[in-house]
Design a protein around this motif. Structure first.
Motif: not given
Length: 144
Positions: A43, A45-49, A53
């Motif tokens: 996975s 990491i959380q990212q902005k749209k 990645r």
């Protein structure tokens, strides 16, 4: 030395790698990485749209281990299982070695010893890890 909450040299959770860096470091294509994500093997990491990645150090190491096991001929699912196992074992091994290690003696270009401290509470013998011409072994020596 920079201290972290986990006692390491630096906080590896802050090491972030873009997908291009991950492909360069591991040799895994971005297409493979996306497939592995779809299969929930890794996975980002959380990212902005709209941003590319990014992966943390833990995921980078998992990717490298999956690739290593694939290159050894394992199937993808087995490679992932093995990489997960390595990911669980590595911190335990690191913590054990660091808690026992009392020093390193580089004797020559071909030989070094790692002092793992006393064998037991009697303090009569020490355990040494030996690296001699690329081969590893243990020696137990009597304390004088």
């Amino acid at each position: 030395m920079v201290e972290t909450s986990k006692g390491g040299l630096f906080n590896t959770e802050k090491l972030i790698f873009g997908i291009r860096q991950v492909t360069q470091i591991t040799g895994v294509s971005s297409r493979q990485l996306r497939y592995w994500e779809q299969q929930n093997y890794i996975s980002p990491i959380q990212q902005k749209k709209g941003t590319s990645r990014q992966y943390d150090m833990h995921t980078l190491l998992k990717i490298a281990n999956i690739q290593r096991f694939l290159s050894q001929g394992f199937t993808l699912s087995v490679a992932v299982e093995k990489a997960i196992k390595v990911g669980r074992e590595a911190p335990l091994i690191r913590d054990f070695v660091l808690s026992r290690m009392n020093g390193v003696n580089i004797e020559s270009d071909d030989r070094a010893t790692i002092d793992f401290g006393f064998l037991d509470d009697s303090h009569k013998q020490r355990v040494l890890g030996v690296i001699d011409h690329g081969k590893t072994s243990f020696e137990i020596i009597d304390e004088v």
